[in-house]
Design an enzyme around this catalytic site. Structure first.
Site, PDB file in Angstrom:
ATOM      1  N   ILE A  13      48.402  64.196  55.883  1.00  0.00           N
ATOM      2  CA  ILE A  13      48.510  65.236  54.895  1.00  0.00           C
ATOM      3  C   ILE A  13      47.827  66.537  55.112  1.00  0.00           C
ATOM      4  O   ILE A  13      47.844  67.962  54.969  1.00  0.00           O
ATOM      5  CB  ILE A  13      47.689  64.849  53.952  1.00  0.00           C
ATOM      6  CG1 ILE A  13      48.431  63.111  53.700  1.00  0.00           C
ATOM      7  CG2 ILE A  13      48.067  65.591  52.304  1.00  0.00           C
ATOM      8  CD1 ILE A  13      47.700  62.549  51.992  1.00  0.00           C
ATOM      9  N   LYS A  35      37.707  65.067  64.070  1.00  0.00           N
ATOM     10  CA  LYS A  35      37.159  64.672  65.480  1.00  0.00           C
ATOM     11  C   LYS A  35      38.103  64.330  66.200  1.00  0.00           C
ATOM     12  O   LYS A  35      37.783  63.736  67.120  1.00  0.00           O
ATOM     13  CB  LYS A  35      36.588  63.475  63.983  1.00  0.00           C
ATOM     14  CG  LYS A  35      35.486  62.593  65.727  1.00  0.00           C
ATOM     15  CD  LYS A  35      35.270  62.130  64.577  1.00  0.00           C
ATOM     16  CE  LYS A  35      34.594  60.453  66.166  1.00  0.00           C
ATOM     17  NZ  LYS A  35      34.247  59.444  65.336  1.00  0.00           N
ATOM     18  N   THR A  37      40.372  62.051  65.693  1.00  0.00           N
ATOM     19  CA  THR A  37      40.896  60.697  66.063  1.00  0.00           C
ATOM     20  C   THR A  37      41.999  60.331  66.629  1.00  0.00           C
ATOM     21  O   THR A  37      42.417  61.395  66.535  1.00  0.00           O
ATOM     22  CB  THR A  37      40.309  59.384  64.657  1.00  0.00           C
ATOM     23  OG1 THR A  37      41.439  59.864  64.082  1.00  0.00           O
ATOM     24  CG2 THR A  37      38.534  59.952  64.799  1.00  0.00           C
ATOM     25  N   ALA A  84      38.992  61.567  57.104  1.00  0.00           N
ATOM     26  CA  ALA A  84      38.632  60.464  56.293  1.00  0.00           C
ATOM     27  C   ALA A  84      39.973  59.184  57.471  1.00  0.00           C
ATOM     28  O   ALA A  84      40.088  59.772  58.612  1.00  0.00           O
ATOM     29  CB  ALA A  84      39.653  59.859  55.225  1.00  0.00           C
ATOM     30  N   THR A 130      42.511  59.313  46.422  1.00  0.00           N
ATOM     31  CA  THR A 130      43.512  58.108  46.696  1.00  0.00           C
ATOM     32  C   THR A 130      43.690  57.144  45.336  1.00  0.00           C
ATOM     33  O   THR A 130      42.581  56.799  44.573  1.00  0.00           O
ATOM     34  CB  THR A 130      43.365  57.137  48.590  1.00  0.00           C
ATOM     35  OG1 THR A 130      44.532  55.867  47.620  1.00  0.00           O
ATOM     36  CG2 THR A 130      42.218  56.079  47.871  1.00  0.00           C
ATOM     37  N   ASP A 131      44.569  57.316  44.507  1.00  0.00           N
ATOM     38  CA  ASP A 131      45.538  55.733  44.132  1.00  0.00           C
ATOM     39  C   ASP A 131      44.961  54.337  44.065  1.00  0.00           C
ATOM     40  O   ASP A 131      44.270  54.038  42.992  1.00  0.00           O
ATOM     41  CB  ASP A 131      46.222  55.630  43.514  1.00  0.00           C
ATOM     42  CG  ASP A 131      47.380  55.054  44.331  1.00  0.00           C
ATOM     43  OD1 ASP A 131      46.872  55.218  45.631  1.00  0.00           O
ATOM     44  OD2 ASP A 131      48.764  54.923  43.740  1.00  0.00           O
ATOM     45  N   GLU A 132      44.428  54.479  45.369  1.00  0.00           N
ATOM     46  CA  GLU A 132      43.508  53.097  45.682  1.00  0.00           C
ATOM     47  C   GLU A 132      42.448  52.805  44.734  1.00  0.00           C
ATOM     48  O   GLU A 132      42.196  51.210  45.047  1.00  0.00           O
ATOM     49  CB  GLU A 132      43.472  52.766  46.966  1.00  0.00           C
ATOM     50  CG  GLU A 132      44.849  52.277  48.024  1.00  0.00           C
ATOM     51  CD  GLU A 132      45.576  52.117  48.910  1.00  0.00           C
ATOM     52  OE1 GLU A 132      44.662  51.528  49.446  1.00  0.00           O
ATOM     53  OE2 GLU A 132      46.195  52.064  50.069  1.00  0.00           O
ATOM     54  N   TYR A 155      38.585  50.186  52.988  1.00  0.00           N
ATOM     55  CA  TYR A 155      39.577  51.703  52.796  1.00  0.00           C
ATOM     56  C   TYR A 155      38.704  51.931  50.836  1.00  0.00           C
ATOM     57  O   TYR A 155      38.090  53.306  51.379  1.00  0.00           O
ATOM     58  CB  TYR A 155      41.445  51.573  53.341  1.00  0.00           C
ATOM     59  CG  TYR A 155      40.640  53.062  52.848  1.00  0.00           C
ATOM     60  CD1 TYR A 155      40.872  54.432  53.413  1.00  0.00           C
ATOM     61  CD2 TYR A 155      42.259  52.853  51.650  1.00  0.00           C
ATOM     62  CE1 TYR A 155      41.489  55.453  52.975  1.00  0.00           C
ATOM     63  CE2 TYR A 155      42.891  53.976  50.614  1.00  0.00           C
ATOM     64  CZ  TYR A 155      42.548  55.479  52.057  1.00  0.00           C
ATOM     65  OH  TYR A 155      43.114  56.546  51.622  1.00  0.00           O
ATOM     66  N   LYS A 194      51.652  53.136  59.420  1.00  0.00           N
ATOM     67  CA  LYS A 194      52.168  53.181  58.373  1.00  0.00           C
ATOM     68  C   LYS A 194      53.729  53.260  57.852  1.00  0.00           C
ATOM     69  O   LYS A 194      54.493  53.286  58.723  1.00  0.00           O
ATOM     70  CB  LYS A 194      51.893  54.775  57.498  1.00  0.00           C
ATOM     71  CG  LYS A 194      50.431  55.058  57.289  1.00  0.00           C
ATOM     72  CD  LYS A 194      49.604  54.353  56.840  1.00  0.00           C
ATOM     73  CE  LYS A 194      47.906  55.126  56.818  1.00  0.00           C
ATOM     74  NZ  LYS A 194      47.439  56.354  57.423  1.00  0.00           N
ATOM     75  N   LEU A 195      53.846  52.813  56.522  1.00  0.00           N
ATOM     76  CA  LEU A 195      55.354  51.878  56.605  1.00  0.00           C
ATOM     77  C   LEU A 195      56.128  52.247  56.771  1.00  0.00           C
ATOM     78  O   LEU A 195      57.070  51.586  57.794  1.00  0.00           O
ATOM     79  CB  LEU A 195      55.026  50.960  55.292  1.00  0.00           C
ATOM     80  CG  LEU A 195      55.992  50.647  55.070  1.00  0.00           C
ATOM     81  CD1 LEU A 195      56.475  48.866  55.627  1.00  0.00           C
ATOM     82  CD2 LEU A 195      56.749  50.460  53.314  1.00  0.00           C
ATOM     83  N   ILE A 211      57.585  43.302  57.306  1.00  0.00           N
ATOM     84  CA  ILE A 211      57.190  42.939  55.983  1.00  0.00           C
ATOM     85  C   ILE A 211      55.543  41.832  55.555  1.00  0.00           C
ATOM     86  O   ILE A 211      55.991  40.414  55.776  1.00  0.00           O
ATOM     87  CB  ILE A 211      58.683  42.432  55.355  1.00  0.00           C
ATOM     88  CG1 ILE A 211      59.748  43.008  55.650  1.00  0.00           C
ATOM     89  CG2 ILE A 211      58.200  42.837  53.711  1.00  0.00           C
ATOM     90  CD1 ILE A 211      59.066  44.929  55.521  1.00  0.00           C
TER      91      ILE A 211
END
Ligand code: NAD
Ligand code: DAU
Length: 348
Positions: A13, A35, A37, A84, A130-132, A155, A194-195, A211
């Site tokens: 992002i 950094k 990563t 992050a 995040t919405d999480e 996370y 990621k998916l 899945i």
């Protein structure tokens, strides 16, 4: 010149946000602190690396002394903090790394802003979250800005904690902050763990598509460019101390999304319809897997005028086209340590 620090700008992002801001604001000097990563890659910014308004700084937000020195030397006008550890599965294997970067790293940045901004006038510390943090929804309902925090994975617990610290610095010290909580992003330059990019990459190489569980888990998908547009709105026009939810009003069950992707990939790769779907493999579920995320994005729509600019079918096609046209990028980022991670998690 407005001196803007963007952390995590070499990631998925962050690289879109940097490109968006450089194009839109020629009077900004943008400092990308990263950094590098496994998820950070300067190739994501190759097209703008010569831009005189862009500066890359390699560094770790966990290093408090380094961060204090940086803020003292550069006197930034604003911060958009994206750096992050971002992958839920990795947080299950190594929670402490998430505490270090997502919690301690965020507090280091808050401390540095507090200590080095002589006056808070005109300054802004923006935490991209995040919405999480809201936990999981049942079959109905939406997350609003007033939904209580209820994180389930290491996370999301680390992001919830960092959100609380950001608000605490506003309440306690008057630091001018703003937070946004966004749903799942998709688009170019996303690391293929990621998916969506994982499935694109695996379909291309005729590998199985893992899945988790029954595949009925639901996510709300937003094109990454639209997230960058929303971040621009929140940074410039969001109110101090406020939170804005960002989402696409675009819910998909994982299994339906992957089937749609298979159909699109068959078309793009000239394979017979139904070929890629055969790669779908139901595997052991993610522990603590949140059933459903869905964002009520009415506040940002009403207050800041945000609307997604593409529908999912268009966005997904642009994404697939990008990955197919950028094989070298995919090969580069899937070599080395990531390959080992991939093998231990899913193919044994
Ligand atoms: P990403 O993993 O692609 O990128 C993270 C970047 O942060 C990388 O460039 C990495 O090198 C850098 N980084 C990691 N640890 C660091 C450290 N200690 N010091 C300095 N830099 C470090 O992540 P992303 O998907 O681009 O997410 C960016 C931000 O947006 C994160 O804060 C994430 O929580 C949030 N977010 C992501 C999504 C999503 O769907 N991807 C949705 C909502 C919010
Ligand atoms: O909601 C925002 C969050 O979205 C961000 O904060 C995170 O940084 C980002 O990683 C993303 O988290 P998810 O866990 O939702 O994304 P991921 O792509 O890992 O998984 C999406 C869904 O697909 C989830 O229900 C788990 C499932 N999944 C994932 C992978 C990698 C599978 O079924 N198989 C897989 O191989």
């Amino acid at each position: 010149m407005h001196k803007l620090l963007i952390t995590g700008g070499a990631g998925f992002i962050g690289s879109h946000v940097i490109r968006f801001f450089l194009e839109k604001y020629p009077n900004y000097k943008i400092y990308n602190l990263d950094k590098l990563t496994y998820a950070g890659n300067l190739e994501n910014l190759k097209d703008i690396e010569e831009n005189p308004n862009y500066h890359f700084i390699k560094g770790d937000i966990v290093d408090a002394v380094f961060i204090q020195d940086l803020f003292n030397t550069e006197q930034f006008d604003g911060v958009i903090h994206l750096a992050a550890e971002s992958h839920v599965d990795r947080s299950i294997s190594n929670p402490l790394e998430f505490v270090m970067t997502n919690v301690i790293g965020t507090v280091n940045l808050l401390n540095a802003a507090k200590a080095n901004w002589n006056s808070f006038d005109g300054k802004r510390f923006y935490h991209v979250s995040t919405d999480e943090v809201y936990g999981s929804l049942g079959q109905t309902g939406l997350f609003t800005e007033k939904t209580s925090y209820d994180p389930h994975s290491p996370y999301s617990a680390s992001k919830a904690s960092s959100d609380h610290f950001v608000r605490a610095y506003n309440d306690t010290y008057g630091l001018p902050v703003v937070i946004s909580n966004c749903s799942n992003n998709y688009g170019s330059h996303q690391f293929p763990e990621k998916l969506i990019p994982l499935c694109i990459n695996n379909i291309k190489h005729n590998k199985s598509l893992p899945i988790y569980g029954d595949g009925k888990y639901t996510r709300d998908w937003l094109w990454v460019y639209d997230h960058a547009r929303a971040i621009d709105m929140v940074y410039h026009r969001g109110l101090d101390g406020e939170t804005y939810n960002i989402g696409g009003f675009n819910e998909w069950q994982n299994i339906d999304l992957v089937r749609t992707l298979c159909t699109l990939m068959d078309k793009k790769l000239g394979r017979a319809k139904g070929t890629s779907e055969k790669l779908i493999t139901f595997v052991k579920d993610r522990p603590g897997h949140d059933l459903r995320y869905a964002i009520d994005a009415n506040k940002i729509r009403t207050h800041l005028g945000f609307e997604p600019s593409v529908n999912f079918e268009e966005g997904l096609e642009k994404t697939v086209d990008w990955y197919l046209a950028n094989e070298e990028w995919l090969e580069h980022v899937t070599s080395g340590s990531y390959k080992n991670y991939y093998k231990t998690q899913y193919t044994s």
